[in-house]
Design a protein around this motif. Structure first.
Motif, PDB file in Angstrom:
ATOM      1  N   GLY A   1     -20.124 -18.281  53.612  1.00 37.34           N
ATOM      2  CA  GLY A   1     -19.906 -18.897  52.175  1.00 37.34           C
ATOM      3  C   GLY A   1     -20.703 -19.956  51.836  1.00 37.34           C
ATOM      4  N   ASN A   2     -21.488 -20.094  52.689  1.00 41.17           N
ATOM      5  CA  ASN A   2     -22.534 -21.302  52.377  1.00 41.17           C
ATOM      6  C   ASN A   2     -23.705 -20.753  51.403  1.00 41.17           C
ATOM      7  N   PHE A   3     -23.915 -21.536  50.461  1.00 35.58           N
ATOM      8  CA  PHE A   3     -25.057 -21.270  49.565  1.00 35.58           C
ATOM      9  C   PHE A   3     -26.659 -21.227  50.247  1.00 35.58           C
ATOM     10  N   VAL A   4     -27.414 -20.212  50.090  1.00 33.59           N
ATOM     11  CA  VAL A   4     -28.688 -20.045  50.595  1.00 33.59           C
ATOM     12  C   VAL A   4     -29.904 -20.112  49.539  1.00 33.59           C
ATOM     13  N   TRP A   5     -29.773 -19.604  48.723  1.00 40.02           N
ATOM     14  CA  TRP A   5     -30.948 -19.477  47.680  1.00 40.02           C
ATOM     15  C   TRP A   5     -30.503 -18.838  46.440  1.00 40.02           C
ATOM     16  N   ARG A   6     -31.175 -19.256  45.442  1.00 44.67           N
ATOM     17  CA  ARG A   6     -30.719 -18.914  43.974  1.00 44.67           C
ATOM     18  C   ARG A   6     -32.149 -18.589  43.252  1.00 44.67           C
ATOM     19  N   ARG A   7     -32.480 -17.496  42.497  1.00 48.43           N
ATOM     20  CA  ARG A   7     -33.357 -17.023  41.800  1.00 48.43           C
ATOM     21  C   ARG A   7     -32.924 -16.514  40.406  1.00 48.43           C
ATOM     22  N   LYS A   8     -33.828 -17.149  39.205  1.00 51.55           N
ATOM     23  CA  LYS A   8     -33.759 -16.694  37.836  1.00 51.55           C
ATOM     24  C   LYS A   8     -34.465 -15.654  37.522  1.00 51.55           C
ATOM     25  N   LEU A   9     -34.132 -14.705  37.019  1.00 51.94           N
ATOM     26  CA  LEU A   9     -34.811 -13.423  36.542  1.00 51.94           C
ATOM     27  C   LEU A   9     -35.004 -13.363  34.957  1.00 51.94           C
ATOM     28  N   ASN A  10     -36.305 -13.171  34.748  1.00 45.46           N
ATOM     29  CA  ASN A  10     -36.683 -13.213  33.175  1.00 45.46           C
ATOM     30  C   ASN A  10     -37.751 -12.013  33.280  1.00 45.46           C
ATOM     31  N   TYR A  11     -38.794 -11.734  33.865  1.00 45.18           N
ATOM     32  CA  TYR A  11     -39.989 -10.968  34.078  1.00 45.18           C
ATOM     33  C   TYR A  11     -40.904 -10.701  32.842  1.00 45.18           C
ATOM     34  N   ASP A  12     -40.573 -11.879  32.266  1.00 43.91           N
ATOM     35  CA  ASP A  12     -41.032 -12.021  30.719  1.00 43.91           C
ATOM     36  C   ASP A  12     -40.698 -11.245  29.858  1.00 43.91           C
ATOM     37  N   LEU A  13     -39.510 -10.864  29.597  1.00 46.44           N
ATOM     38  CA  LEU A  13     -38.558 -10.127  28.790  1.00 46.44           C
ATOM     39  C   LEU A  13     -37.604 -10.943  28.293  1.00 46.44           C
ATOM     40  N   ASP A  14     -37.051 -10.485  27.010  1.00 46.25           N
ATOM     41  CA  ASP A  14     -36.115 -11.397  26.316  1.00 46.25           C
ATOM     42  C   ASP A  14     -34.755 -11.322  26.984  1.00 46.25           C
ATOM     43  N   LYS A  15     -34.390 -10.293  27.307  1.00 45.77           N
ATOM     44  CA  LYS A  15     -33.111 -10.287  28.172  1.00 45.77           C
ATOM     45  C   LYS A  15     -33.114  -9.242  29.378  1.00 45.77           C
ATOM     46  N   VAL A  16     -32.584  -9.868  30.571  1.00 47.96           N
ATOM     47  CA  VAL A  16     -32.523  -9.061  31.605  1.00 47.96           C
ATOM     48  C   VAL A  16     -31.125  -8.968  32.185  1.00 47.96           C
ATOM     49  N   TYR A  17     -30.679  -7.509  32.561  1.00 45.33           N
ATOM     50  CA  TYR A  17     -29.367  -7.423  32.935  1.00 45.33           C
ATOM     51  C   TYR A  17     -29.555  -6.735  34.348  1.00 45.33           C
ATOM     52  N   VAL A  18     -28.947  -7.443  35.221  1.00 47.13           N
ATOM     53  CA  VAL A  18     -29.178  -6.654  36.704  1.00 47.13           C
ATOM     54  C   VAL A  18     -27.948  -5.783  36.847  1.00 47.13           C
ATOM     55  N   SER A  19     -28.405  -4.647  37.470  1.00 52.28           N
ATOM     56  CA  SER A  19     -27.400  -3.536  37.546  1.00 52.28           C
ATOM     57  C   SER A  19     -26.948  -3.444  38.983  1.00 52.28           C
TER      58      SER A  19
ATOM     59  N   PRO B   1     -36.024 -11.436  52.481  1.00 48.34           N
ATOM     60  CA  PRO B   1     -34.732 -12.108  52.726  1.00 48.34           C
ATOM     61  C   PRO B   1     -34.579 -13.695  52.413  1.00 48.34           C
ATOM     62  N   ASP B   2     -35.786 -14.346  52.356  1.00 51.59           N
ATOM     63  CA  ASP B   2     -35.573 -15.679  51.993  1.00 51.59           C
ATOM     64  C   ASP B   2     -35.460 -15.963  50.481  1.00 51.59           C
ATOM     65  N   GLY B   3     -35.407 -14.885  49.595  1.00 49.46           N
ATOM     66  CA  GLY B   3     -35.483 -15.014  48.155  1.00 49.46           C
ATOM     67  C   GLY B   3     -36.787 -14.978  47.354  1.00 49.46           C
ATOM     68  N   ASP B   4     -37.784 -14.910  48.153  1.00 54.28           N
ATOM     69  CA  ASP B   4     -39.173 -14.967  47.392  1.00 54.28           C
ATOM     70  C   ASP B   4     -39.414 -13.937  46.844  1.00 54.28           C
ATOM     71  N   GLU B   5     -39.966 -13.991  45.562  1.00 56.67           N
ATOM     72  CA  GLU B   5     -40.084 -12.602  44.704  1.00 56.67           C
ATOM     73  C   GLU B   5     -41.590 -12.064  45.414  1.00 56.67           C
ATOM     74  N   LEU B   6     -41.337 -10.672  45.782  1.00 58.34           N
ATOM     75  CA  LEU B   6     -42.594 -10.070  46.523  1.00 58.34           C
ATOM     76  C   LEU B   6     -43.157  -9.036  45.464  1.00 58.34           C
ATOM     77  N   TYR B   7     -42.508  -8.618  44.505  1.00 55.28           N
ATOM     78  CA  TYR B   7     -42.920  -7.420  43.535  1.00 55.28           C
ATOM     79  C   TYR B   7     -42.109  -7.197  42.524  1.00 55.28           C
ATOM     80  N   VAL B   8     -42.820  -6.806  41.284  1.00 57.61           N
ATOM     81  CA  VAL B   8     -42.027  -6.681  40.052  1.00 57.61           C
ATOM     82  C   VAL B   8     -42.862  -5.359  39.493  1.00 57.61           C
TER      83      VAL B   8
END
Length: 171
Positions: A62-80, A108-115
């Motif tokens: 239950g320990n926090f590891v990492w956090r990422r914000k997602l927007n991909y240069d779009l107005d609204k992103v909804y993770v499915s 696994p470390d939360g780095d964005e690799l590809y969009v």
């Protein structure tokens, strides 16, 4: 709006651990168990307006590891959905601007690799899964046909490119 959110791991009625999430997220849409923990995803709003989508990883205690914000240069992103690949990376299947299928990969470390972004029309993303070396995604809309439902299946390769689609209706 929510004042505080807690993530808990339970075994039946017994709470194994409980942790307060790192920020006031407003909207948790789901979570996915992954090797070594869990990834939680949702959206952040301010003053009733969408700000961004997010993903957070917590370890098996239950320990926090990492956090990422997602927007991909779009107005609204909804993770499915979030899928863990054999190499330990995470595939995030999301929708942006109501018409764009977003396929992203994180280490696994939360780095964005590809969009990869693909125009898909006004479909929601109903379900996603691994299929062979790629992915299968169920897209749907409740208002496209007289009987109230229209759906299609999209096949994606390892990089998120649509390789084939199949349409079907409720009949």
């Amino acid at each position: 709006y929510t004042d505080k959110l807690y993530l808990q791991k339970c075994d039946g009625e017994e709470v194994i651990w409980s942790t307060e999430m790192t920020e006031n997220q407003n909207g948790v849409n789901g979570c996915t168990a992954v090797t070594g923990g869990v990834i939680v995803f949702g959206e952040k709003y301010e003053n009733y307006h969408f700000k961004y989508a997010w993903i957070e990883k917590y370890d098996e205690n239950g320990n926090f590891v990492w956090r990422r914000k997602l927007n991909y240069d779009l107005d609204k992103v909804y993770v499915s959905e979030i899928l863990e690949d054999d190499d330990g990376s995470y595939v995030v299947i999301s929708r942006g601007d109501s018409t764009t299928l977003c396929f992203s990969r994180y280490s696994p470390d939360g780095d964005e690799l590809y969009v990869h972004k693909t125009e898909m029309g006004k479909y929601g993303i109903w379900k996603s899964a691994h299929l062979g070396d790629g992915y299968v995604i169920q897209l749907g809309s409740h208002a496209s046909t007289p009987d109230g439902e229209y759906s299609k299946i999209a096949m994606l390769d390892h990089d998120g490119n649509i390789t084939d689609t199949f349409s079907y209706d409720s009949d």
